[in-house]
Design a protein around this motif. Structure first.
Motif, PDB file in Angstrom:
ATOM      1  N   GLN A   1      50.747  32.902  57.810  1.00 50.71           N
ATOM      2  CA  GLN A   1      50.578  32.990  56.315  1.00 50.71           C
ATOM      3  C   GLN A   1      49.444  33.211  55.504  1.00 50.71           C
ATOM      4  O   GLN A   1      48.773  32.509  56.050  1.00 50.71           O
ATOM      5  CB  GLN A   1      51.750  31.985  55.943  1.00 50.71           C
ATOM      6  CG  GLN A   1      52.816  31.671  56.221  1.00 50.71           C
ATOM      7  CD  GLN A   1      54.076  30.474  55.872  1.00 50.71           C
ATOM      8  OE1 GLN A   1      52.651  29.395  55.237  1.00 50.71           O
ATOM      9  NE2 GLN A   1      54.745  30.225  56.409  1.00 50.71           N
ATOM     10  N   ALA A   2      49.601  33.912  54.235  1.00 48.44           N
ATOM     11  CA  ALA A   2      48.232  33.770  53.627  1.00 48.44           C
ATOM     12  C   ALA A   2      48.366  32.416  52.244  1.00 48.44           C
ATOM     13  O   ALA A   2      49.079  32.242  52.376  1.00 48.44           O
ATOM     14  CB  ALA A   2      48.007  35.395  53.122  1.00 48.44           C
ATOM     15  N   VAL A   3      47.528  32.572  52.218  1.00 53.40           N
ATOM     16  CA  VAL A   3      46.769  31.607  51.317  1.00 53.40           C
ATOM     17  C   VAL A   3      47.203  32.550  50.045  1.00 53.40           C
ATOM     18  O   VAL A   3      46.040  33.196  49.540  1.00 53.40           O
ATOM     19  CB  VAL A   3      45.993  30.558  52.034  1.00 53.40           C
ATOM     20  CG1 VAL A   3      45.381  29.441  50.526  1.00 53.40           C
ATOM     21  CG2 VAL A   3      45.417  30.217  52.887  1.00 53.40           C
ATOM     22  N   GLN A   4      47.932  31.925  48.944  1.00 49.78           N
ATOM     23  CA  GLN A   4      48.294  32.829  47.976  1.00 49.78           C
ATOM     24  C   GLN A   4      46.640  31.719  46.570  1.00 49.78           C
ATOM     25  O   GLN A   4      46.992  31.093  46.618  1.00 49.78           O
ATOM     26  CB  GLN A   4      49.660  32.084  47.583  1.00 49.78           C
ATOM     27  CG  GLN A   4      50.516  32.755  48.000  1.00 49.78           C
ATOM     28  CD  GLN A   4      51.518  33.534  47.766  1.00 49.78           C
ATOM     29  OE1 GLN A   4      52.607  31.974  47.099  1.00 49.78           O
ATOM     30  NE2 GLN A   4      52.376  33.743  48.769  1.00 49.78           N
ATOM     31  N   GLY A   5      46.865  32.585  46.024  1.00 46.04           N
ATOM     32  CA  GLY A   5      46.337  32.171  44.745  1.00 46.04           C
ATOM     33  C   GLY A   5      44.414  31.953  45.176  1.00 46.04           C
ATOM     34  O   GLY A   5      43.599  31.436  44.336  1.00 46.04           O
ATOM     35  N   ALA A   6      43.966  31.724  46.367  1.00 46.21           N
ATOM     36  CA  ALA A   6      42.593  31.756  46.865  1.00 46.21           C
ATOM     37  C   ALA A   6      41.699  33.084  46.565  1.00 46.21           C
ATOM     38  O   ALA A   6      42.297  34.216  46.238  1.00 46.21           O
ATOM     39  CB  ALA A   6      42.297  31.551  48.183  1.00 46.21           C
ATOM     40  N   ALA A   7      41.060  32.488  46.296  1.00 46.55           N
ATOM     41  CA  ALA A   7      39.188  33.315  45.427  1.00 46.55           C
ATOM     42  C   ALA A   7      38.946  34.128  46.664  1.00 46.55           C
ATOM     43  O   ALA A   7      39.090  33.682  47.859  1.00 46.55           O
ATOM     44  CB  ALA A   7      38.273  32.856  44.792  1.00 46.55           C
ATOM     45  N   ILE A   8      39.608  35.394  46.674  1.00 45.21           N
ATOM     46  CA  ILE A   8      38.566  36.793  47.662  1.00 45.21           C
ATOM     47  C   ILE A   8      36.900  36.798  46.732  1.00 45.21           C
ATOM     48  O   ILE A   8      36.269  36.237  46.425  1.00 45.21           O
ATOM     49  CB  ILE A   8      38.820  37.994  47.184  1.00 45.21           C
ATOM     50  CG1 ILE A   8      40.556  37.962  46.894  1.00 45.21           C
ATOM     51  CG2 ILE A   8      38.147  39.177  48.538  1.00 45.21           C
ATOM     52  CD1 ILE A   8      40.640  39.659  46.761  1.00 45.21           C
ATOM     53  N   PRO A   9      36.032  35.681  48.089  1.00 43.95           N
ATOM     54  CA  PRO A   9      34.931  35.811  49.129  1.00 43.95           C
ATOM     55  C   PRO A   9      34.309  37.181  48.884  1.00 43.95           C
ATOM     56  O   PRO A   9      35.313  37.699  48.932  1.00 43.95           O
ATOM     57  CB  PRO A   9      34.776  35.209  50.254  1.00 43.95           C
ATOM     58  CG  PRO A   9      36.192  35.637  50.988  1.00 43.95           C
ATOM     59  CD  PRO A   9      36.760  35.253  49.388  1.00 43.95           C
ATOM     60  N   PRO A  10      33.017  36.978  48.184  1.00 43.56           N
ATOM     61  CA  PRO A  10      32.394  38.048  47.836  1.00 43.56           C
ATOM     62  C   PRO A  10      31.738  38.849  49.453  1.00 43.56           C
ATOM     63  O   PRO A  10      31.779  37.961  50.427  1.00 43.56           O
ATOM     64  CB  PRO A  10      31.025  37.794  47.538  1.00 43.56           C
ATOM     65  CG  PRO A  10      30.888  36.095  47.640  1.00 43.56           C
ATOM     66  CD  PRO A  10      32.055  36.010  47.650  1.00 43.56           C
ATOM     67  N   PRO A  11      31.579  39.747  49.600  1.00 46.05           N
ATOM     68  CA  PRO A  11      31.220  40.323  50.968  1.00 46.05           C
ATOM     69  C   PRO A  11      29.963  39.761  51.706  1.00 46.05           C
ATOM     70  O   PRO A  11      28.999  38.717  51.266  1.00 46.05           O
ATOM     71  CB  PRO A  11      30.976  41.826  50.916  1.00 46.05           C
ATOM     72  CG  PRO A  11      31.236  41.877  49.602  1.00 46.05           C
ATOM     73  CD  PRO A  11      31.536  40.724  48.543  1.00 46.05           C
ATOM     74  N   MET A  12      30.246  39.301  52.918  1.00 42.88           N
ATOM     75  CA  MET A  12      29.488  38.917  53.604  1.00 42.88           C
ATOM     76  C   MET A  12      27.786  39.459  53.992  1.00 42.88           C
ATOM     77  O   MET A  12      28.177  40.688  53.760  1.00 42.88           O
ATOM     78  CB  MET A  12      29.544  38.777  55.184  1.00 42.88           C
ATOM     79  CG  MET A  12      30.691  38.311  55.647  1.00 42.88           C
ATOM     80  SD  MET A  12      30.320  35.907  55.315  1.00 42.88           S
ATOM     81  CE  MET A  12      29.314  35.981  57.148  1.00 42.88           C
ATOM     82  N   PRO A  13      27.127  39.007  53.472  1.00 44.89           N
ATOM     83  CA  PRO A  13      25.249  39.618  53.737  1.00 44.89           C
ATOM     84  C   PRO A  13      25.361  40.214  55.307  1.00 44.89           C
ATOM     85  O   PRO A  13      25.626  39.095  55.800  1.00 44.89           O
ATOM     86  CB  PRO A  13      24.694  38.428  53.307  1.00 44.89           C
ATOM     87  CG  PRO A  13      25.064  36.839  54.220  1.00 44.89           C
ATOM     88  CD  PRO A  13      26.985  37.084  53.355  1.00 44.89           C
ATOM     89  N   VAL A  14      24.626  41.026  54.991  1.00 41.59           N
ATOM     90  CA  VAL A  14      24.103  41.982  55.831  1.00 41.59           C
ATOM     91  C   VAL A  14      22.930  40.861  56.940  1.00 41.59           C
ATOM     92  O   VAL A  14      21.965  40.589  56.296  1.00 41.59           O
ATOM     93  CB  VAL A  14      22.978  42.969  55.799  1.00 41.59           C
ATOM     94  CG1 VAL A  14      22.847  43.361  56.761  1.00 41.59           C
ATOM     95  CG2 VAL A  14      24.269  44.116  55.257  1.00 41.59           C
ATOM     96  N   GLN A  15      23.487  40.645  58.281  1.00 40.28           N
ATOM     97  CA  GLN A  15      22.380  39.867  59.106  1.00 40.28           C
ATOM     98  C   GLN A  15      22.043  40.327  59.929  1.00 40.28           C
ATOM     99  O   GLN A  15      22.074  41.423  60.584  1.00 40.28           O
ATOM    100  CB  GLN A  15      23.867  39.240  60.318  1.00 40.28           C
ATOM    101  CG  GLN A  15      23.178  38.107  60.977  1.00 40.28           C
ATOM    102  CD  GLN A  15      24.017  37.060  61.997  1.00 40.28           C
ATOM    103  OE1 GLN A  15      24.611  37.721  62.512  1.00 40.28           O
ATOM    104  NE2 GLN A  15      23.307  35.846  61.749  1.00 40.28           N
ATOM    105  N   ILE A  16      19.933  40.137  59.669  1.00 36.97           N
ATOM    106  CA  ILE A  16      19.422  40.983  60.405  1.00 36.97           C
ATOM    107  C   ILE A  16      18.971  40.628  61.729  1.00 36.97           C
ATOM    108  O   ILE A  16      19.577  39.527  62.104  1.00 36.97           O
ATOM    109  CB  ILE A  16      17.707  40.953  60.244  1.00 36.97           C
ATOM    110  CG1 ILE A  16      18.186  40.645  58.518  1.00 36.97           C
ATOM    111  CG2 ILE A  16      16.721  41.514  61.201  1.00 36.97           C
ATOM    112  CD1 ILE A  16      16.485  40.547  57.536  1.00 36.97           C
ATOM    113  N   LEU A  17      19.913  41.367  63.138  1.00 33.04           N
ATOM    114  CA  LEU A  17      19.777  41.176  64.513  1.00 33.04           C
ATOM    115  C   LEU A  17      18.290  41.490  65.142  1.00 33.04           C
ATOM    116  O   LEU A  17      17.507  43.093  65.049  1.00 33.04           O
ATOM    117  CB  LEU A  17      20.887  41.888  64.708  1.00 33.04           C
ATOM    118  CG  LEU A  17      21.578  41.281  64.420  1.00 33.04           C
ATOM    119  CD1 LEU A  17      23.313  42.351  65.181  1.00 33.04           C
ATOM    120  CD2 LEU A  17      22.332  40.127  64.516  1.00 33.04           C
TER     121      LEU A  17
END
Length: 379
Positions: A298-314
């Motif tokens: 089940q998906a959590v309803q009404g939850a805020a959509i988080p922003p995109p993950m920052p690009v991780q430097i490898l």
């Protein structure tokens, strides 16, 4: 009259009329036919059996050589001796010559070995001490040369006498051949057949110079000190290790030890908790396919959509001349804390022109400690 007949009879017995050798030994190579000052009778019989060769020597000079068979000794069968003796028109009187019977059978299972260890240079282990031993087989293929160059005037020449000379020759050539092969020391035992064949090819001309043919040459064992064996074993294990996993394991051990050093129940609990967390992190790194699934379907309803993950430097890093990674900033910090890498380790990330020491990468200088903040601005 009777006295004259006795003298004639005695003289006739001093003339040898049958020349042969019955070998009842297992080690005689050359046997000189003993005459005891007697002379060989004209038209005497020479019997050379299979596995033998008869060599006639006149005053130290090689004359005629006879292969297996029965011969009547005359100017026809002794062409070289006839020339040396100056018999132009044949001879009727007895003659003197040294006769050597040479055993031409194959002498097998002769032992050789290095009396003392010899030194070899190995790229990884430096100077190492090596011992070796084995067996070889030989036969006389040029009886005349062998009698003149090796036997001389020895009346009963055995394989023991020639073996001392041959073993010295073998050890010398073996040492040179193994040194020039430039094999890693741990591969000697696995390549004894190839080394044996190569050594036989190298030694064959040396044997033939004195009339001997080296039929077979075997290296049975190449040994080295126990300490070197253990070092080679450890090196082979290390060579098969995954350095990334080894670094992760060392980091886990270091963090667990740090937690235990805090003491008390809290320290023990922290160590256990860190162990569980680190084990989970290591499992995720070793199995990047694994993805956390949401609780249930089940998906959590009404939850805020988080922003995109920052690009991780490898980052990529070098260990023992091998490229490792890529890993994250935090993982690289853990490796530094565990001393898997240090300030001089080479680092590369996308956008860098070349590999650079960790201490020169701006965002990684914080690993080194002792960072001093700039002065506060004036009010």
């Amino acid at each position: 009259m009777d006295l004259f007949n006795e003298i004639k009879k005695k003289l006739s017995h001093e003339f040898i009329d049958i020349i042969e050798w019955l070998d009842n030994t297992n080690d005689t190579i050359v046997h000189r036919f003993e005459r005891y000052q007697n002379e060989i009778k004209n038209n005497a019989k020479l019997i050379v059996r299979e596995g033998q060769t008869a060599v006639f020597v006149n005053e130290g000079q090689l004359a005629d050589v006879f292969t297996p068979g029965t011969y009547t000794l005359s100017t026809q069968n002794l062409p070289i001796l006839t020339t040396l003796k100056g018999w132009k028109y044949g001879f009727d009187s007895p003659f003197k010559a040294e006769v050597y019977f040479v055993n031409t059978r194959l002498f097998t299972d002769e032992k050789w070995g290095t009396k003392n260890p010899f030194m070899l240079s190995d790229e990884r282990f430096g100077l190492v001490e090596i011992r070796a031993f084995g067996t070889y087989s030989f036969r006389i293929n040029d009886p005349g040369k062998f009698v003149i160059d090796v036997v001389g005037t020895d009346g009963n020449f055995t394989n023991y006498e020639v073996n001392e000379h041959l073993k010295s020759l073998i050890v010398t050539r073996f040492t040179d051949t193994v040194g020039e092969a430039n094999l890693p020391v741990e591969l000697y035992a696995a390549n004894t057949s190839e080394l044996s064949e190569t050594c036989q090819e190298v030694m064959q001309p040396e044997f033939q110079r004195v009339g001997i043919e080296l039929e077979k040459f075997y290296i049975e064992n190449v040994s080295m000190p126990e300490e070197l064996k253990k070092e080679i074993f450890e090196y082979s294990r290390l060579d098969k290790l995954d350095m990334v996993k080894l670094s992760q394991f060392k980091a886990a051990k270091a963090m667990e030890a740090a937690a235990k050093n805090e003491g008390g129940t809290a320290g023990a609990g922290m160590g256990m908790g860190m162990g569980f967390v680190l084990a989970q992190q290591m499992g995720n790194m070793m199995n990047p396919q694994a993805v956390q699934q949401p609780f249930g379907n089940q998906a959590v309803q009404g939850a805020a959509i988080p922003p995109p993950m920052p690009v991780q430097i490898l980052y990529h890093y070098a260990v023992n001349g091998q490229q490792m990674g890529p890993v994250s900033f935090d993982r690289l910090k853990e490796l530094f804390a565990a001393r898997a890498i240090n300030r001089d380790s080479l680092i590369w990330k996308p956008g860098m022109q070349q590999w650079t020491a960790l201490k020169e990468v701006e965002e990684l200088k914080g690993f080194l400690g002792g960072t001093t903040p700039p002065p506060l601005p004036a009010e």
